[in-house]
Design an enzyme around this catalytic site. Structure first.
Site, PDB file in Angstrom:
ATOM      1  N   ASP A 154      -5.824  -5.000  -4.260  1.00 43.78           N
ATOM      2  CA  ASP A 154      -4.446  -5.511  -4.287  1.00 43.78           C
ATOM      3  C   ASP A 154      -3.848  -5.508  -2.890  1.00 43.78           C
ATOM      4  O   ASP A 154      -3.364  -6.532  -2.397  1.00 43.78           O
ATOM      5  CB  ASP A 154      -3.581  -4.688  -5.252  1.00 43.78           C
ATOM      6  CG  ASP A 154      -3.614  -3.185  -4.960  1.00 43.78           C
ATOM      7  OD1 ASP A 154      -4.424  -2.735  -4.125  1.00 43.78           O
ATOM      8  OD2 ASP A 154      -2.814  -2.449  -5.570  1.00 43.78           O
ATOM      9  N   TYR A 155      -3.921  -4.350  -2.243  1.00 44.64           N
ATOM     10  CA  TYR A 155      -3.239  -4.172  -0.950  1.00 44.64           C
ATOM     11  C   TYR A 155      -3.823  -5.093   0.118  1.00 44.64           C
ATOM     12  O   TYR A 155      -3.108  -5.820   0.803  1.00 44.64           O
ATOM     13  CB  TYR A 155      -3.345  -2.712  -0.524  1.00 44.64           C
ATOM     14  CG  TYR A 155      -2.609  -2.393   0.752  1.00 44.64           C
ATOM     15  CD1 TYR A 155      -1.223  -2.253   0.750  1.00 44.64           C
ATOM     16  CD2 TYR A 155      -3.285  -2.245   1.963  1.00 44.64           C
ATOM     17  CE1 TYR A 155      -0.536  -1.962   1.924  1.00 44.64           C
ATOM     18  CE2 TYR A 155      -2.613  -1.956   3.134  1.00 44.64           C
ATOM     19  CZ  TYR A 155      -1.236  -1.810   3.115  1.00 44.64           C
ATOM     20  OH  TYR A 155      -0.559  -1.535   4.271  1.00 44.64           O
ATOM     21  N   SER A 156      -5.165  -5.057   0.261  1.00 46.35           N
ATOM     22  CA  SER A 156      -5.805  -5.843   1.302  1.00 46.35           C
ATOM     23  C   SER A 156      -5.557  -7.344   1.080  1.00 46.35           C
ATOM     24  O   SER A 156      -5.209  -8.069   2.020  1.00 46.35           O
ATOM     25  CB  SER A 156      -7.294  -5.526   1.307  1.00 46.35           C
ATOM     26  OG  SER A 156      -7.949  -6.327   2.237  1.00 46.35           O
ATOM     27  N   SER A 158      -3.075  -8.673  -0.430  1.00 47.37           N
ATOM     28  CA  SER A 158      -1.661  -8.977  -0.146  1.00 47.37           C
ATOM     29  C   SER A 158      -1.430  -9.081   1.363  1.00 47.37           C
ATOM     30  O   SER A 158      -0.617  -9.883   1.818  1.00 47.37           O
ATOM     31  CB  SER A 158      -0.736  -7.910  -0.763  1.00 47.37           C
ATOM     32  OG  SER A 158      -0.753  -6.703  -0.021  1.00 47.37           O
ATOM     33  N   LYS A 159      -2.169  -8.284   2.143  1.00 45.41           N
ATOM     34  CA  LYS A 159      -1.980  -8.325   3.598  1.00 45.41           C
ATOM     35  C   LYS A 159      -2.689  -9.548   4.213  1.00 45.41           C
ATOM     36  O   LYS A 159      -2.236 -10.080   5.225  1.00 45.41           O
ATOM     37  CB  LYS A 159      -2.445  -7.013   4.232  1.00 45.41           C
ATOM     38  CG  LYS A 159      -1.598  -5.802   3.798  1.00 45.41           C
ATOM     39  CD  LYS A 159      -0.117  -5.936   4.198  1.00 45.41           C
ATOM     40  CE  LYS A 159       0.686  -4.687   3.915  1.00 45.41           C
ATOM     41  NZ  LYS A 159       2.095  -4.789   4.326  1.00 45.41           N
TER      42      LYS A 159
END
Ligand code: NAD
Length: 294
Positions: A154-156, A158-159
């Site tokens: 999710d995080y990667s 999103s970045k």
């Protein structure tokens, strides 16, 4: 490089400024003589505390409780805020879970805060900047926007989106002949507590960054008109490492320990405290719905 925006005399809005590097950038902007600092944070309490800290230094500051992932809240808060010269999109969250362990709401929240918020805040303030033909839009992305990392689907992702957003915006503004600048920031882990528990195999090559250092570098880069800030230096090699075949790329990242960094991730620890005294930031930074409910 585009023309930088000097902080002295500027109106600077920082999302997620109730904690971490957002708070430190607000203090730095105050020290450099910003005309006004606008703090937007999900947590009214931490935003207010930072506002009080800034006012105590003699700076002019206001704080707003805003969920930046909610476009109607952003529109309403932007009207109250008024025109700004520098927009720093800093609010961010992470689940730190493997794909099959993160629930749907948590994944959506990561995208709301780390991706969709960029659209809502930038669309609210960019027209004024374009009209005045000056200003800066800053996106705090991550080194995880340059490579996927285990336990960061999710995080990667999103970045990666945050990088694509800023790069496209930069090209839009540039081809329109606008002097409004953009800056995208891609740091490795920072010791703010957001990524509590992460480790690094080579602390000299890939150090966990010190929060004050990162905050100062971002503000310096805005003033210098830089378009991209990637740190530490080794992370700047990532785009060229992509010339390798995929397996060799993965093996290089494994050798550097990158896919083990999240093994002991805990994120922000819930504060063991009496009711009503737990830090709101500790609760609200989490993408875990149970923690978010407090
Ligand atoms: N800490 C790291 O290791 C690291 C590394 C690379 C990039 N970053 C990025 O840097 C930025 C700041 O991180 P930090 O370490 O200072 O984190 P932090 O957790 O200290 O601060 C994040 C702030 O965002 C606020 N926030 C969360 N959801 C929000 C919402 N919906 N609306 C408004 N505010 C909201 C929180 O209340 C908090 O004050 C984030 O975008 C993060 O992804 C952090």
């Amino acid at each position: 490089m585009t023309r930088g925006t000097q902080i002295r005399g500027a109106r600077v809005l920082i999302t997620g400024a109730g904690s971490g590097i957002g708070r430190l950038m607000a203090l730095d902007a105050a020290a450099r003589g910003a005309a006004e600092i606008l703090i937007w944070d999900l947590s009214a309490e931490t935003g207010q505390a930072v506002r009080d800290e800034l006012v105590a230094t003699g700076a002019k500051a206001r704080s707003f409780a805003v969920n930046v992932g909610d476009s109607s809240q952003v529109t309403a808060a932007a009207e109250e805020t008024g025109p700004i010269d520098v927009l720093i999109n800093c609010a961010g969250i992470v689940t730190g879970k493997k794909l099959l362990e993160a629930d749907e709401d948590a994944v959506r929240r990561v995208y709301d805060v780390n991706v969709f918020a960029l659209y809502w805040t930038t669309r609210a303030f960019l027209p004024g900047m374009i009209e005045r033909n000056r200003g800066s839009v800053v996106t705090i992305a991550s080194a995880a926007g340059l490579t996927g990392v285990a336990k960061q689907t999710d995080y990667s992702a999103s970045k990666f989106a945050a990088l694509g957003f800023t790069e496209s915006l930069r090209n839009e503004l540039r081809t329109d002949g606008s002097k409004v600048g953009t800056l995208v920031v891609c740091p490795f882990y920072i010791n703010t507590g957001m990524f509590e528990g992460v480790t690094t195999k080579f602390p000299r090559l890939l150090p966990i960054l010190e929060e004050n250092y990162v905050a100062t570098k971002v503000i310096d880069s805005i003033e210098a008109g830089r378009e991209q800030l990637i740190m530490p230096a080794l992370v700047r090699l990532l785009p060229s490492l992509r010339l390798l075949p995929t397996r060799a790329f993965d093996r290089t990242l494994d050798f550097l320990g990158v896919n083990k960094t999240m093994e002991h991730f805990t994120g922000r620890r819930p504060v063991a405290a009496e009711p009503n005294t737990a830090s709101p930031a500790a609760e609200l930074n989490s993408a875990d719905p149970a923690a978010a409910r407090g």
